[in-house]
Each structure stands twice: as structure tokens, then as C-alpha cells.
Design an enzyme around this catalytic site. Structure first.
Site: not given
Ligand code: NOJ
Ligand code: CA
Length: 703
Positions: A171, A193, A413-414, A483-484, A502, A508
Site C-alpha cells: 500500500e 503508516n 465483510h470479514h 484486501h491486504e 486490493e 482509502e
Molecule cells: C483495510 C481495507 O482496505 C479497508 O477497505 C477496510 O475498510 C479496513 N481495512 C477495515 O477492515
Molecule cells: Ca487496505
């Protein structure tokens, strides 16, 4: 459609040390393979007779093995073949994909140990892929990789678009520099960060995009990464040789393998035209065909969600601020003091369902619906979430019924908080819960350090998990947007329920200080080479302090640029990420997001220069309608495009969403103008893009 021909006479000659050659179907690319005097495999690559990869070594260092798989090899067999086939992806940038390559498989033997490996090369028109194969044999069964030593020797001090090598995050904003400047710019590139572990100050991630002084574009990446650790690249700044650097496990080992097995493919794309890199399907073609029999549950989705308000800090994921430690499923939240900022509440979710239904969106994502967010940094992080227990103000049943009545699907969402074993333990019940309440897709997340501690997001252990989650999801007919997770390498061909990732710096970060205005002119050349990104575009209010006075981030993009992203950042999953109230302020611009397709018959990459601009036209599947997107870097620019991709004899209505004359990503991002005209395949358009701007065009057939 596979033709194998053993050119025994010619190949025998080469056993005695002469190089073997492999040429692309269009003859532009030529690879030479040989063993050097130590019996080390070496390859070299030419594009239109110009050297692009200097002689580069191949091999693997094994743990507790005096010889390793690095030298003392003899060629025992070579095999060439040609493959030419066309296949249909379940979803994609185009309805049909041609897979055309010439192959050379070299079997190498180490007589001293009586063991063999195969190096398989596949040459496409736009590049080379190769991998190590470990056939079943007596003397190579279980082995531990200490390091892979695959080299990519560059011919000069190219310009690179790079992010720092990291075992846990991609990221980052991209840095554009000469190869020789990577180490001096490295600390400045660490904008992240969270503190992440870097392996070297000359270490970068793939997909790595480069441009030579002669105007050649080179892209290094990998395909079909599974049961193996992710490859970063470490540069020797003296000679511009990149070498593979795998992600270690907690003990420093880089891979546990059992033969028969293979490494992922290592890929090198080359062209003198940057649009060829964007149009390439090589990464997908190096992956295995789809293994999911019934794909009827896999459908592209356009969605809105209860999300941006938490990202900007306007509202919260957690229900209360008071619980220092919670036991999921056991804490009585009815006794907790609500913080009044919890966004995932039934009433608010219904507003999103209404909005989605009114404007034709397929889905609504809700984050912060389940218990556990209070304990994010708790010492018991291993059991934070169970993925089935909602907060008291989120009525799963009622939301399900309401969404069904409005013909809208809920997106699950998990957030795992990186606690992978915890997620695996709960996965069956979590997916069964989704089936019960009719959630077709899950956005999963892996924020923070991986638990067990010491493992990395991009190590073999976590990579095995990410694929396990996708396969398990397929069993439950669930689509995954992770994501991640590890950056994609084309696995979506094999598992098309992996609809997005992602794995890069997404929208974000526009609320965490901002992205570079040219970020989106680089991502399609880097992160998107491996697969679609859930970039979450569609932000109309660029001044984040208007949402949250404590957040003074600025979204570095014009509204026209935000619209273009729906075309330039290909994904079968596209979010309209901003708040409902901001869409209501700009209904005419919002119309493009409503109209744009998410699955395509055909894509045309009209012009591109990494870091500067990208212009793409795509034809919506099953229609005669086209959508065009242009994203622009920091220099104002005029684009001339010919609409000659339109069908002969047909007339279309084009609606052009462009930057206004005085638009600028920083000072005037909301200035756009919308014009409508009748167009045909003979129409030429001349359009201006502001700094950080662009344009979007919908071209609808006149009936
Ligand atoms: C990082 C994710 O990229 C973001 O979309 C999500 O809202 C937050 N984590 C919380 O899970
Ligand atoms: Ca992220």
C-alpha cells in the site's frame, strides 16, 4: 491443440553447449538458453534483435544441501511445442482470450546427486514466462528453499516505477526513478503508516514496470503463485541485475516443497508500445484453466456501501468506545454504552439499500456489522471475530428481508485482523451464515501483522491460506474480494470466484493523506497486471474535512478522473465509494457510474504512458455500447481519439464527462462539463484533461 515435435538432430547439437533458442509466434522475441562452464542455467532475451535481458542465471539454493539446484547441471532432454487455443473467461476485459505460445522445456540432471529439474519456458508475442519444475523422483522428495536465485539482468539504468520491497504491504505510492537511484530514494518511498519489514534498500516489489532510454517497456512479475512464497526483487545497483528474493517464514525459510511440484512462473513482458503491456493476457494464460464447474454464482457487481464514512473517520466500525476487552458472542452489548457513531445500524443500512435499489446497484457492503472491533489491538487478538455475531443495532434478518424486497444483494465483510487461524476455524460457519442470509460475496481483510506472529502476508503459509479461503468460498458458492492479501498473479483464471483484491494503495489512502495524482496512471501497469483491483473509486467530495473536521486529507483527483477509473481500472467488482449525500449533489456526473458496464466483450487500449496517461475503450458485454476512460497525470494534456472501433453504419449518442477548463485535482477538482453528441465510427474527438484529471465517455447505440 498441442504440437510436440522433437527436433532431435538440432537439439543434440545444443547438448554439447550451443545455446537453445525459443522465438515468439510473431518473431519479435528471442530467448537463448545454455549452461555456463559451471553447469549453471543461463538465459538471455532479445526484442526485435535488441538485447533486453543480459545473460542471467537461474537456480535455487536449498537448505542443508551442499550442491543446491544451482550448478553442475547437464542437459538431458529438450522438448519444444506450440500451443494455440482460445478460451472464454467467466468475466473479464474481453469475451475471448487467445493463448498462443511456443514452449521449450529443458530437463537438467545433476549427475552427482542423480536428481533432475525441468525449466519450462513459454514465449508469447508480448513476453516470456518460465518456471522450475520438480518431477517425482527418488533423490528429490521433500526440500526447503533457502533462496531462489533467478536473475533478470537489465541492459542499462532504466526508469522504474517501483514500491519498496516489503513482506506485508503493497500500500505505497509509486516512486519513479532511475534504477541507480532506488537506494537513495528508498527511505523517502517508505510513506507507509504501519511499520513494515524491508529486506533491503534496493528491494522492490513486482509487478515492476520499467522503461529503457530507447523507449522499450519491460515488466517483471510472476504468474500462478501458489504453495510458494512471493517473489520480491533485489537490485545490484552496480550492474543492474535484479535477483529474486522470496518472502521468509518465521524461521527464515523461504519455501517447503514436495516433488512433484513447480515454482510459480516468472514473467518478463517487453514491447515498444506501452499499450501492449496493458492488453497482455500472458499472466492469465500462464495459469491453469477454470476448475469451478458451476460458475452460475459468479457475477460481476457494482456496489455502494457503509464504508467511506468510517475510512474518513466520520463514523465508526465499533459500537462502543467503552469495552477494553470483549469476548465475541458473550459480551452483552445491550448493556454497553453506544458511542453514537456506529454506522452499521439497521436504519442507516436501509438508506443504502434504498439508494442502491433506486440507482440500479447490485449490492451493498456493510463494514463494522459484527462484534469484535473494540478489541482490535487486544492481547487476545487471536479470537477477536467470529464472523457470525452482529452488534445489537444490526438486525441481520430484517436487513436480509429488506434487501430481498428491493432486489439488492448484501455484501459480507470479514475483517480477520490478520488472525488467520482464527478465520480458518470459523470459516465454515461464516460462509454458511452468508448462504443463510443470501450474501453472494465477501470482502475479507488482513489488516495488521499476521497471527501467528512472525509469519508474513506474502510468505508461503499465508499464501496457502488465501487460496484455501477462495477454494472454501467456492464450495459455498461465494465470491471473494480479499484486501491486504498477497498481490494477484492471475489465479482468477483457475478460481474465477476470486473477483477482486486490493493489494495496493487504494482510494482509502486518499483519506489517509492522499495518493499521488498520477497513481492511477501507474497501477494498471503494475498491480493490475496480476488481476482486478477493488480500488473503490467514485469520490466526488475531495475535501475530507467536509466529512470529518478532524481529517484534512485531500483526494488528489478531479471528478472526471474519478469517473474514468471505472474504465481504466478494470474490475468485475466496482464500488461507488462516496456518501449518498455527495452523489445527490452531482446527479449528472453520477449518471456515468450508473451507466458504466462491469463486464466486457472487448477492450481497446488507445494510448498509454506509465505515470502520465492511459486511455481505454471497452465494449459492454452483450451490447453495442462502449465506455471510454482517460486518466491523466500532473501535466495538462489534449487527447485526440478516433472512434473507429464503433460498428460501421451505426449511430451512437456519446455523453462526454470532461474536466472543465479551470479544473485541477488540487484547487478545483469538482469542475466538470458534460456534453452530448451523435457519433459514428468516423468521429474524431479532441479532449482536454486537467492535472490529475481525465474524461469518461459513454457511447450508447441509437436504436
Ligand atoms: C483495510 C481495507 O482496505 C479497508 O477497505 C477496510 O475498510 C479496513 N481495512 C477495515 O477492515
Ligand atoms: Ca487496505
Amino acid at each position: 491443440m498441442k504440437y510436440t515435435f522433437a527436433l532431435i538432430g538440432i537439439w543434440l547439437l545444443s547438448f554439447s553447449g550451443l545455446a537453445q533458442e525459443l522465438i515468439s509466434p510473431n518473431q519479435d522475441l528471442k530467448m537463448k538458453f545454455s549452461l555456463d562452464e559451471n553447469g549453471t542455467p543461463v538465459y538471455q532475451l532479445y526484442y526485435k534483435n535488441e538485447e533486453v535481458i543480459k545473460p542471467s542465471k537461474l537456480g535455487l539454493e536449498l537448505k542443508d544441501d551442499d550442491l543446491s539446484l544451482m550448478n553442475s547441471f547437464k542437459i538431458v532432454d529438450t522438448n519444444t511445442s506450440t500451443y494455440d487455443n482460445t478460451w472464454e473467461p467467466v468475466w473479464g476485459e474481453q469475451a475471448e482470450i487467445r493463448n498462443h505460445y511456443n514452449e521449450l522445456a529443458v530437463t537438467l540432471n545433476q549427475p552427482e546427486k542423480d536428481r533432475k529439474i525441468i525449466i519450462r519456458f513459454r514465449m508469447f508475442n508480448e513476453g516470456l514466462g518460465f518456471r522450475y519444475e520438480f518431477p517425482e523422483q527418488k533423490n528429490l522428495v521433500y526440500f526447503v528453499i533457502k533462496e531462489e536465485h533467478t536473475q533478470f539482468a537489465m541492459t542499462g539504468d532504466h526508469t522504474a516505477f517501483w514500491i519498496p520491497g516489503d513482506y506485508d504491504s503493497q500500500e505505497y505510492d509509486y516512486t519513479t526513478s532511475k534504477l541507480s537511484e532506488i537506494s537513495s530514494k528508498f527511505d523517502g518511498a517508505l510513506s507507509h503508516n504501519e511499520s513494515q519489514e524491508q529486506f533491503s534498500k534496493t528491494g522492490v516489489q513486482t509487478s515492476l514496470m520499467m522503461k529503457t532510454e530507447d523507449g522499450l517497456f519491460i515488466n517483471l512479475h510472476e504468474a500462478a503463485l501458489k504453495e510458494y512464497s512471493l517473489m520480491n526483487l533485489n537490485l545490484n545497483e552496480k550492474n543492474f541485475v535484479f535477483e529474486s528474493w522470496l518472502t521468509p517464514d518465521v524461521l527464515g525459510n523461504k519455501g517447503f516443497l514436495q516433488a512433484p511440484n513447480t515454482s510459480p512462473w516468472r514473467t518478463i513482458m517487453v514491447s515498444d508500445d506501452a499499450t501492449d503491456i496493458l492488453a497482455s493476457n500472458m499472466t492469465l494464460n500462464l495459469n491453469e484453466p477454470n476448475v469451478i464447474e458451476d460458475t452460475s454464482f459468479i457475477k460481476p457487481m457494482k456496489y455502494v456501501g457503509v464504508w467511506w464514512e468510517m475510512i474518513t473517520g466520520k463514523s465508526a466500525w465499533n459500537y462502543t468506545d467503552d469495552l477494553p476487552s470483549v469476548k465475541v458472542g458473550e459480551t452483552d452489548f445491550t448493556k454497553a454504552k453506544p458511542n453514537g457513531r456506529h454506522a452499521a445500524n439497521t436504519e442507516h443500512v436501509k438508506e443504502y439499500i434504498d439508494f442502491a435499489s433506486e440507482h440500479g446497484f447490485d449490492g451493498v457492503l456493510v463494514e463494522g456489522w459484527n462484534q469484535g472491533w473494540e478489541d482490535w489491538y487486544g492481547h487476545s487478538k487471536d479470537f477477536v471475530f467470529d464472523f457470525v455475531t452482529p452488534y445489537p443495532d444490526f438486525d441481520v434478518e430484517e436487513i436480509h428481508d429488506y434487501a430481498a424486497s428491493k432486489n439488492v444483494k448484501m455484501i459480507m465483510h470479514h475483517e480477520t485482523s490478520g488472525a488467520i487461524r482464527n478465520y480458518e476455524r470459523h470459516m465454515d460457519s461464516a460462509y454458511a451464515f452468508m448462504n443463510k442470509y443470501d450474501y453472494p460475496a465477501v470482502k475479507s481483510g488482513y489488516v495488521g501483522n499476521i497471527i501467528p506472529r512472525g509469519e508474513h502476508h506474502y510468505g508461503q503459509w499465508a499464501i496457502n491460506h488465501f487460496l484455501y479461503a477462495v477454494k472454501k468460498a467456492a464450495d459455498y458458492k461465494v465470491m471473494v474480494n480479499a484486501h491486504e492479501a498477497v498481490r494477484p498473479t492471475g489465479l482468477r483464471r483457475t478460481y474465477p470466484n476470486l473477483i477482486a483484491n486490493e493489494s495496493a494503495r487504494g482510494t482509502e489512502f486518499q483519506a489517509f493523506g492522499g495518493n499521488k495524482p498520477n497513481h492511477v496512471t501507474i497501477l494498471p501497469f503494475t498491480r493490475l497486471i496480476g488481476g482486478p483491483m477493488d480500488y473503490t473509486p467514485g469520490i466526488f467530495e475531495m475535501d475530507i474535512s467536509k466529512l470529518n473536521p478532524d481529517n484534512n486529507s485531500h483526494v488528489n483527483s478531479t471528478i472526471a478522473n474519478q469517473l474514468a477509473l471505472y474504465v481504466t481500472m478494470y474490475s468485475p467488482l466496482q464500488m461507488a465509494a462516496d456518501l449518498i449525500e455527495n452523489y445527490k449533489r452531482f446527479p449528472d456526473a453520477f449518471q456515468f457510474i450508473k451507466d458504466v458496464a462491469i463486464d466486457w466483450e472487448e477492450s481497446k487500449y488507445l494510448e498509454a504512458e506509465p505515470g502520465q496517461y492511459i486511455t481505454v475503450a471497452r465494449k459492454a458485454k452483450g451490447t453495442n455500447n462502449w465506455f471510454v476512460g482517460n486518466v491523466n497525470g500532473t501535466t495538462p494534456r489534449t487527447t485526440k481519439i478516433k472512434l473507429d472501433f464503433l460498428e460501421k453504419g451505426k449511430k451512437y449518442t456519446a455523453t462526454i464527462y470532461a474536466d472543465a477548463e479551470d479544473a485541477h485535482y488540487k484547487t478545483n477538482p469538482q469542475a466538470y462539463k458534460i456534453t452530448t453528441k451523435t457519433v459514428t465510427r468516423r468521429t474524431k474527438l479532441k479532449l482536454d484533461s486537467a492535472p490529475g484529471g481525465g474524461f469518461a465517455i459513454s457511447i450508447i447505440e441509437k436504436k
